[in-house]
Scaffold this motif. Sequence first.
Motif, short mmCIF file in Angstrom:
data_model
loop_
_atom_site.label_atom_id
_atom_site.label_comp_id
_atom_site.label_asym_id
_atom_site.label_seq_id
_atom_site.Cartn_x
_atom_site.Cartn_y
_atom_site.Cartn_z
N GLU A 228 11.66 7.27 -13.38
CA GLU A 228 12.54 7.39 -12.03
C GLU A 228 11.75 7.11 -10.94
OE1 GLU A 228 14.98 10.99 -11.76
OE2 GLU A 228 15.46 10.63 -13.90
N LEU A 229 10.30 7.58 -10.58
CA LEU A 229 9.62 7.45 -9.48
C LEU A 229 9.41 6.19 -9.39
CD1 LEU A 229 7.93 8.73 -7.21
CD2 LEU A 229 6.32 9.16 -8.71
N VAL A 230 8.93 5.43 -10.33
CA VAL A 230 8.34 3.85 -10.39
C VAL A 230 9.63 3.04 -9.87
CG1 VAL A 230 7.81 2.01 -11.47
CG2 VAL A 230 6.50 4.07 -11.62
N GLN A 231 10.88 3.64 -10.38
CA GLN A 231 12.00 2.75 -9.98
C GLN A 231 12.41 3.01 -8.64
OE1 GLN A 231 15.06 3.67 -12.71
NE2 GLN A 231 16.73 2.47 -11.07
N LYS A 232 12.08 4.21 -8.03
CA LYS A 232 12.54 4.63 -6.77
C LYS A 232 11.55 3.87 -5.78
CE LYS A 232 15.33 6.91 -5.02
NZ LYS A 232 16.68 6.62 -4.34
N VAL A 233 10.14 4.09 -6.07
CA VAL A 233 9.19 3.38 -5.38
C VAL A 233 9.47 1.73 -5.04
CG1 VAL A 233 6.91 2.59 -5.01
CG2 VAL A 233 7.57 4.80 -5.36
N ARG A 234 9.63 1.10 -6.37
CA ARG A 234 10.34 -0.33 -6.31
C ARG A 234 11.39 -0.78 -5.28
NH1 ARG A 234 10.09 -1.44 -12.73
NH2 ARG A 234 7.79 -1.62 -12.73
N GLU A 235 12.51 0.05 -5.42
CA GLU A 235 13.49 0.16 -4.73
C GLU A 235 13.38 0.21 -3.38
OE1 GLU A 235 17.20 3.17 -4.22
OE2 GLU A 235 16.86 2.59 -6.38
N ASP B 150 2.50 1.03 3.44
CA ASP B 150 3.90 0.40 3.26
C ASP B 150 4.98 1.52 2.81
OD1 ASP B 150 3.29 -2.56 3.83
OD2 ASP B 150 2.04 -2.17 2.20
N LEU B 151 4.46 2.54 2.07
CA LEU B 151 5.15 3.45 1.82
C LEU B 151 4.58 5.12 1.86
CD1 LEU B 151 8.08 4.38 0.04
CD2 LEU B 151 6.62 4.03 -1.90
N LEU B 152 5.40 6.07 2.05
CA LEU B 152 4.51 7.52 2.14
C LEU B 152 5.25 7.96 0.87
CD1 LEU B 152 4.76 8.15 5.67
CD2 LEU B 152 3.01 6.70 4.52
N LEU B 153 4.30 8.68 -0.16
CA LEU B 153 4.95 9.71 -1.04
C LEU B 153 4.44 11.03 -0.46
CD1 LEU B 153 4.26 7.72 -4.62
CD2 LEU B 153 6.39 8.38 -3.36
N LEU B 154 5.10 12.01 -0.03
CA LEU B 154 4.52 12.91 0.33
C LEU B 154 4.94 14.38 -0.18
CD1 LEU B 154 5.36 12.42 4.55
CD2 LEU B 154 3.07 12.05 3.24
N ASP B 155 4.10 15.18 -0.42
CA ASP B 155 4.42 16.66 -1.03
C ASP B 155 4.88 17.38 0.16
OD1 ASP B 155 4.74 18.77 -2.68
OD2 ASP B 155 2.60 19.54 -2.48
N VAL B 156 6.15 18.24 0.00
CA VAL B 156 6.51 19.16 1.12
C VAL B 156 5.33 20.19 1.54
CG1 VAL B 156 8.33 20.56 1.97
CG2 VAL B 156 9.01 18.44 0.76
N MET B 157 4.75 20.94 0.55
CA MET B 157 4.19 21.89 0.53
C MET B 157 2.63 21.59 0.56
SD MET B 157 6.17 25.01 -1.10
CE MET B 157 6.58 24.25 -2.44
N MET B 158 2.09 21.46 1.59
CA MET B 158 0.79 20.82 1.94
C MET B 158 0.02 21.81 2.93
SD MET B 158 0.46 17.05 1.62
CE MET B 158 1.68 16.52 3.09
N THR C 283 0.79 -1.09 0.11
CA THR C 283 0.00 -0.01 0.09
C THR C 283 0.74 1.07 -0.07
OG1 THR C 283 -1.72 -1.24 1.11
CG2 THR C 283 -1.68 1.49 1.19
N VAL C 284 0.68 2.19 -1.03
CA VAL C 284 1.14 3.29 -0.97
C VAL C 284 0.34 4.69 -0.79
CG1 VAL C 284 2.32 5.11 -2.71
CG2 VAL C 284 2.84 2.65 -2.67
N LEU C 285 0.67 5.47 0.19
CA LEU C 285 -0.13 6.66 0.47
C LEU C 285 0.58 7.96 -0.12
CD1 LEU C 285 -2.12 7.99 2.80
CD2 LEU C 285 -0.05 9.07 3.44
N ILE C 286 -0.29 8.60 -1.07
CA ILE C 286 -0.07 9.63 -1.79
C ILE C 286 -0.47 10.72 -1.23
CG2 ILE C 286 0.31 10.96 -3.86
CD1 ILE C 286 -0.29 8.03 -5.14
N ALA C 287 0.16 11.86 -0.65
CA ALA C 287 -0.42 13.22 -0.19
C ALA C 287 0.18 14.21 -0.89
CB ALA C 287 0.20 13.04 1.40
N ASP C 288 -0.68 14.85 -1.69
CA ASP C 288 -0.52 16.06 -2.23
C ASP C 288 -1.74 16.88 -2.41
OD1 ASP C 288 0.26 17.84 -4.36
OD2 ASP C 288 1.87 16.63 -4.62
#
Length: 124
Positions: free
Chosen positions: A111-118, A48-56, A4-9
Motif C-alpha cells: 500500500e505504501l509503494v502504491q501511495k508513493v507511486r500515486e 520530490d516527496l516527503l515521508l514523515l513520521d509524526v512523533m520525532m 527523490t524521496v526523503l524519509i524522516a523517522d
Amino acid sequence: MTKTVLIADDEPNILISLEFLMKREGYRVLLAHDGQEACDLIMTERPDLLLLDVMMPKKTGFDVCHEVRAHADFKDTPILLLTAKGRDTDVAKGLAMGANAYMIKPFSTKELVQKVREMLGAAV
C-alpha cells in the motif's frame, strides 16, 4: 529523471526498511533521524516527496509539514505522514497542517509503494 524521496523517522529499523523499499522501487533516498534534520535536508536537497513520521525528536512531522507548507518553494511538495497515531483528530490535524496523505502504522508495504507511486505520478 529519478525522483527523490526523503524519509524522516527516529526509529532506525523503520528507516532501514523504508530505505530498502524505496530504493528497490528505483527512487533516490534521503534519510533524516529527526524533524530538524528533515527540514535541513528539504532545504538543501529539494526532494520530490516527503515521508514523515509524526512523533520525532526536535521537530514533529506536524512541525515539518507546517514549515514546508509555509515555504513558497515547497508548497506543492507531496507529503505523506506515517504514524502510529491513528485517531481521527490526528489524521485531521496532519491534513490541516498540509499533508497530502496519512498512513497509520503498521501499514502494508504494498500500500505504501502504491501511495508513493500515486503521489509522484507513477514515473520513477
